[in-house]
Every structure is written in structure tokens, then in C-alpha cells.
Motif scaffolding. Structure first.
Motif, PDB file in Angstrom:
ATOM      1  N   TRP A   1       0.965  -1.236   0.111  1.00  0.00           N
ATOM      2  CA  TRP A   1      -0.318  -0.341  -0.123  1.00  0.00           C
ATOM      3  C   TRP A   1       0.968   1.028  -0.245  1.00  0.00           C
ATOM      4  O   TRP A   1       2.756   1.414   0.283  1.00  0.00           O
TER       5      TRP A   1
ATOM      6  N   GLU B   1      -5.588   7.378   5.026  1.00  0.00           N
ATOM      7  CA  GLU B   1      -6.419   5.729   3.964  1.00  0.00           C
ATOM      8  C   GLU B   1      -7.698   5.985   4.478  1.00  0.00           C
ATOM      9  O   GLU B   1      -8.407   6.998   4.558  1.00  0.00           O
TER      10      GLU B   1
ATOM     11  N   GLY C   1      -5.593  -0.607  -2.230  1.00  0.00           N
ATOM     12  CA  GLY C   1      -4.379   0.027  -3.142  1.00  0.00           C
ATOM     13  C   GLY C   1      -3.927   1.397  -1.438  1.00  0.00           C
ATOM     14  O   GLY C   1      -2.798   1.319  -1.440  1.00  0.00           O
ATOM     15  N   VAL C   2      -5.069   1.100  -0.841  1.00  0.00           N
ATOM     16  CA  VAL C   2      -4.654   2.733  -0.407  1.00  0.00           C
ATOM     17  C   VAL C   2      -5.374   2.665   1.320  1.00  0.00           C
ATOM     18  O   VAL C   2      -5.029   3.257   2.469  1.00  0.00           O
ATOM     19  N   HIS C   3      -5.868   0.946   1.159  1.00  0.00           N
ATOM     20  CA  HIS C   3      -6.307   0.926   2.851  1.00  0.00           C
ATOM     21  C   HIS C   3      -5.090   0.312   3.303  1.00  0.00           C
ATOM     22  O   HIS C   3      -4.363  -1.040   3.168  1.00  0.00           O
ATOM     23  N   ASN C   4      -4.665   0.030   5.180  1.00  0.00           N
ATOM     24  CA  ASN C   4      -3.577  -0.603   5.215  1.00  0.00           C
ATOM     25  C   ASN C   4      -3.743  -1.209   6.325  1.00  0.00           C
ATOM     26  O   ASN C   4      -2.836  -2.113   7.260  1.00  0.00           O
TER      27      ASN C   4
ATOM     28  N   TRP D   1      -0.712  -7.786   3.844  1.00  0.00           N
ATOM     29  CA  TRP D   1      -0.434  -7.731   2.582  1.00  0.00           C
ATOM     30  C   TRP D   1       0.394  -9.115   2.110  1.00  0.00           C
ATOM     31  O   TRP D   1       0.706  -9.200   1.191  1.00  0.00           O
TER      32      TRP D   1
END
Length: 177
Positions: free
Chosen positions: A103, A140, A147-150, A154
């Protein structure tokens, strides 16, 4: 005494009825419901304001220690710092491997004031480090924008899917910075 109380209740009832009739003549049902709904929603949101989600970051952004959550590169990191687990800010510790997916975040450097694109890679393949937990959510987005979520493991894209720690590698200067 009971007569006085009865008269008071009757008078109060008459005042409430007169007020209701006046508002019914001036306002429609939908208008009344919209005002009531706004008051209810606003009333429930009121106890939440103001709410500081910075966790002290606004005051500690100048920290130059890459083993501290307040270090500028970690503005969107959620996980254990690899610098506390035998790695560096941009490389995984020995025995672990970077996640195949990542991310990204945009963090402002305290040294030069520029904004940089940061690739947050989970390091995978060995048990969780458990040291230096950080959870910052600047920028976030909800889980449907992966792609922008933490908050996602992953490491699920790797053969050895266990999570160990997270690195924060600079991949470029932000166009906005």
C-alpha cells in the motif's frame, strides 16, 4: 394542593397545544421532520467533536528516530516497525521477504518539507515481530480501495503468508509536494 397541580397541568397542556397548532400552521410535516432529523443527527455527533486523532503526531513530527512511530515516513503505517525487528526503514530483516503487494501513502518530510510517496511493504515469512507497534491512518481509505488501505495482511500474496513487520521505502517525490 391537588387542584392547583391539576390547573398547572391543564395550563401546561394548553400552552403545548397552542404551540403545536402554531407550528403546524407555519411548518409542514416534512419540514418539521427534516429539522427534527437534523437535530437528532447533530446531537449524536456533538459529543464526538473535537476528537484529536493525531495521537500527538502534530507535536512530534520532527522526530528523526526511525525506531519511533512519529518518524515522518510512518504517517500511514499500520504494523510493527522493521527497524525494531532487525531490518531498516526500507529493507526487511534477515529471514523475511517483502510482500508481493503493497500500500502507498504520501508523507511530508520534516527535513525538507517536501511530500514523498512511501511504499509500505509488509515483511513476510517469519512470525510476528511484536515490537514497536504503530497505527497511523493519514490518508487511509475504506477497504474497497485496497491500494490505500493499511489494515490488510499484504503477506497473503506471498507463499509464506505470515506477517513479521513493515518497511516504509521512499519511491518518489509527490507531484503535490
Amino acid at each position: 394542593m391537588l387542584k392547583k397541580f391539576s390547573r398547572f397541568v391543564t395550563a401546561l397542556d394548553d400552552v403545548a397545544e397552542a404551540g403545536s397548532r402554531r407550528s403546524a400552521q407555519r411548518l409542514g410535516r416534512r419540514s418539521f421532520l427534516s429539522i427534527l432529523g437534523g437535530a437528532l443527527v447533530g446531537g449524536t455527533a456533538l459529543p464526538m467533536l473535537p476528537f484529536d486523532r493525531s495521537g500527538g503526531r502534530a507535536h512530534a513530527r520532527g522526530v528523526k528516530d526511525d525506531m519511533a512511530c512519529e518518524y515522518w515516513r510512518y504517517c500511514a503505517l499500520d504494523g510493527f516497525l522493521c527497524t525494531c525487528c532487525g531490518g531498516t526503514v526500507s529493507s526487511c530483516p534477515p529471514g523475511s521477504e517483502p510482500s508481493a503487494v503493497t500500500w502507498v501513502g504520501t508523507c511530508q518530510s520534516t527535513q525538507d518539507g517536501k511530500s514523498y510517496l512511501i511504499s509500505y511493504n509488509d515483511c513476510c515469512g517469519v512470525t510476528s515481530c511484536g515490537r514497536c507497534p504503530c497505527n497511523y491512518n493519514v490518508g487511509e481509505r475504506p477497504g474497497y480501495r485496497m491500494g490505500v488501505h493499511n489494515d490488510i495482511n499484504w503477506c497473503m500474496a506471498n507463499d509464506r503468508g505470515s506477517y513479521h513487520c513493515t518497511v516504509a521505502a521512499v519511491i518518489g517525490v509527490s507531484a503535490a509536494g
